[in-house]
Design a protein around this motif. Structure first.
Motif, PDB file in Angstrom:
ATOM      1  N   LYS A  93       0.800  -1.156   0.053  1.00 53.70           N
ATOM      2  CA  LYS A  93      -0.139  -0.013  -0.202  1.00 53.70           C
ATOM      3  C   LYS A  93       0.822   1.178  -0.050  1.00 53.70           C
ATOM      4  O   LYS A  93       0.338   2.387  -0.450  1.00 53.70           O
ATOM      5  N   ARG A  94       2.082   1.135   0.220  1.00 56.66           N
ATOM      6  CA  ARG A  94       2.870   2.360   0.521  1.00 56.66           C
ATOM      7  C   ARG A  94       3.111   2.938  -1.020  1.00 56.66           C
ATOM      8  O   ARG A  94       3.210   4.357  -1.307  1.00 56.66           O
ATOM      9  N   HIS A  95       2.795   2.150  -2.126  1.00 57.68           N
ATOM     10  CA  HIS A  95       2.871   2.679  -3.439  1.00 57.68           C
ATOM     11  C   HIS A  95       1.533   3.469  -3.953  1.00 57.68           C
ATOM     12  O   HIS A  95       1.563   4.472  -4.253  1.00 57.68           O
ATOM     13  N   THR A  96       0.573   3.020  -3.402  1.00 57.13           N
ATOM     14  CA  THR A  96      -0.800   3.704  -3.772  1.00 57.13           C
ATOM     15  C   THR A  96      -1.057   4.757  -3.016  1.00 57.13           C
ATOM     16  O   THR A  96      -1.420   5.914  -3.220  1.00 57.13           O
ATOM     17  N   MET A  97      -0.491   4.761  -1.627  1.00 57.23           N
ATOM     18  CA  MET A  97      -0.672   5.976  -0.886  1.00 57.23           C
ATOM     19  C   MET A  97       0.338   6.994  -1.176  1.00 57.23           C
ATOM     20  O   MET A  97      -0.107   8.278  -1.432  1.00 57.23           O
TER      21      MET A  97
END
Length: 288
Positions: free
Chosen positions: A211-215
């Motif tokens: 999720k760090r990529h989409t966040m």
């Protein structure tokens, strides 16, 4: 490779790290489709004919997300690497003022791409897809972890050769209202089941999901001044309608429209309505 003749002739293009196969049909302003995990260009087989007939060149690549037919062992298949493949595809084919249409995992990869380079993009259509802290959502959250366990992903993929297993929640049970035609399900599932190199690509892709990529991508949304259509199925339990409202609030020029009687794969459940929305949206936001 996608098997549907409605998608047009099969072509290939060399991108950083490997070769991508894609279908190309129609003429006019380009529409490029981005599917998600464990599907390929066949996802769009009932959408492309209508969009092409309305005066668009439709390009439907098999992205290396597990149902592709040409292995990409040297490609960066992290989320940012996959996003850069979309940019490279547009660049290599010299496409501009592109309409991107994205679904499921492909929506998340498209968001990441937009945050990195949207110079060739004119407008975007998101159908139900990952975003923000849901990359992946339940019940798919464990897939990146399972992909790290030796042999486990192979076992899961082998189990999906049985038709009843394909309707389980971890397969296609939560994303389509009805079972897919057997030849389409095989188009999606046979490549990773029968090819070690394709399985290796899938494993590398899954391991990078976080999720760090989409966040991080979401932080750029307020500065992306492109017309965005959220064509969303509110019946979907994986990507709920409040998710679409959140996206609509973060993009400065976004419109939310709903499509009933569908789950995540709107292109499978309600292709006519989705096609109409895409064509209407492109006409409304056509470049003068």
């Amino acid at each position: 490779m996608g098997i549907s003749t409605s998608l047009g002739p099969i072509r290939e293009v060399d991108l950083p790290g490997g070769r991508i196969r894609y279908h190309d049909t129609g003429s006019g302003s380009p529409v490029v489709f981005v599917h998600g995990l464990l599907v390929n260009a066949d996802l769009w087989r009932k959408v492309v004919p209508e969009v092409a007939a309305a005066g668009h060149r439709c390009l439907t690549p098999d992205w290396p997300f597990g149902s592709h037919s040409v292995p990409m062992p040297d490609a960066d298949l992290s989320p940012t690497g996959a996003a850069d493949l979309i940019s490279a595809f547009l660049r290599e084919l010299d496409l501009s003022d592109v309409t991107l249409v994205a679904n499921d995992t492909g929506g998340a990869i498209t968001q990441i791409m937009l945050s990195r380079d949207h110079s060739r993009v004119g407008r975007v259509v998101f159908t139900n897809c990952d975003a923000y802290e849901k990359f992946f959502p339940q019940p798919f959250t464990l897939l990146p972890t399972l992909a790290r366990v030796p042999g486990l992903l192979d076992t899961i993929l082998q189990g999906l050769r049985f038709r009843p297993a394909q309707r389980l929640p971890l397969a296609f049970g939560l994303v389509t209202k009805r079972p897919m035609p057997p030849q389409i399900a095989d188009s999606y599932l046979v490549p990773s089941r029968t090819s070690g190199p394709i399985r290796a690509d899938l494993r590398r892709f899954l391991r990078g999901i976080h999720k760090r990529h989409t966040m991080a991508a979401a932080r750029s949304f307020p500065s992306i001044d492109l017309p965005v259509l959220l064509a969303w199925a509110p019946e979907d339990k994986v990507f709920r309608i409040d998710f679409a409202r959140r996206l609509a609030g973060d993009f400065p020029d976004a419109t939310l429209r709903t499509i009933d009687n569908s789950l995540t794969f709107i292109a499978e459940d309600q292709p006519e309505l989705l096609s109409e929305m895409i064509v209407e949206f492109t006409r409304l936001h056509a470049t003068p």
